[in-house]
Write an enzyme that holds these catalytic residues in place. Structure first.
Site, mmCIF file in Angstrom:
data_model
loop_
_atom_site.group_PDB
_atom_site.id
_atom_site.type_symbol
_atom_site.label_atom_id
_atom_site.label_comp_id
_atom_site.label_asym_id
_atom_site.label_seq_id
_atom_site.Cartn_x
_atom_site.Cartn_y
_atom_site.Cartn_z
ATOM 1 C CD GLU A 57 -14.231 35.503 -6.807
ATOM 2 O OE1 GLU A 57 -14.976 36.107 -5.996
ATOM 3 O OE2 GLU A 57 -14.772 34.585 -7.611
ATOM 4 C CD GLU A 117 -17.670 29.810 -9.639
ATOM 5 O OE1 GLU A 117 -17.450 30.419 -8.716
ATOM 6 O OE2 GLU A 117 -18.108 31.576 -10.680
#
Length: 238
Positions: A96, A101
């Site tokens: 991933e 974020e």
């Protein structure tokens, strides 16, 4: 719940809007790609998760997203990538890539942190992660647009905000437990892009009385560069 309604994702003034709302909604208990028969549950929030799987899938290059972020306790915007084919197995053995974020923006002194992370190793709970963050000292990612970038090569990844380099990961620090993987696995396969605004979760915690709704992530553009001169080393992306 993530929905496909125009209430939660739409175009406005040339920008993509992902809107998280406080409203009771009954929908799939899990994203449909996690479980072919997930059942339903009712949750107090809705939002959207958009992905390019089988429409835009890339191996190496530069991915650049200019966006303005939502804020508040329990609000978790993300710009990230997941493996399209998962040839090394389930999360996180096929990897991933988190381009950007942020959690709980505008809520405390550390709330302007932007994170860039990779997940790798074995399938949960034997997964691992590594990353870095940058604190935006003189600007606010919730009131201003910023450009979030990753340069992804065969043997390294580099993260930037507005052209400022803040994190690097190299191939001898990542791996997959799957024995078929090369020394560059799991990040030697096609990945697709995901844009979403999550509400709640283990990392940010749940919204509280101070959280204002609706919350929106505004996306001005997404650009993907193939670095054709040398796709494995990003020479043409310097």
């Amino acid at each position: 719940c993530y929905t496909d309604r125009s209430d939660n994702s739409y175009l406005s003034n040339g920008k993509l809007i992902i809107e998280a709302k406080q409203e009771s909604f009954t929908g799939p208990a899990e994203p449909v790609d996690w479980n072919t028969n997930p059942g339903n549950r009712t949750l107090p929030y809705t939002s959207a998760r958009l992905r390019t799987k089988d429409k835009g899938d890339w191996k190496y290059g530069r991915i650049e997203v200019r966006a303005k972020l939502p804020y508040g306790q329990g609000i978790w915007p993300a710009i990230w990538m997941m493996p399209t084919d998962e040839i090394y197995g389930g999360w996180a053995s096929s990897g991933e890539i988190d381009i950007m974020e942020a959690i709980n923006l505008n809520t405390n002194s550390a709330s302007h942190n932007i994170h860039g992370t990779i997940h790798f190793g074995g399938e949960w709970p034997n997964n691992r992660h590594a990353g870095a963050h940058i604190t935006l000292q003189d600007s606010n990612p919730t009131t201003e647009f910023h450009t979030y970038t990753i340069d992804w090569a065969e043997d390294k990844m580099r993260w930037y905000v507005d052209g400022i380099h803040y994190g690097t990961q190299i191939a001898n620090h990542w791996y997959t437990d799957n024995p078929i993987g090369s020394s560059f696995a799991p990040f030697d396969q096609r990945f697709h892009l995901i844009l979403n605004v999550a509400v709640g979760g283990q990392w940010p915690g749940n919204p509280n009385a101070s959280t204002q709704f609706p919350q929106t992530m505004e996306v001005d553009y997404v650009r993907v560069y193939s670095c054709p001169d040398s796709p494995n080393t990003l020479t043409s992306c310097q």
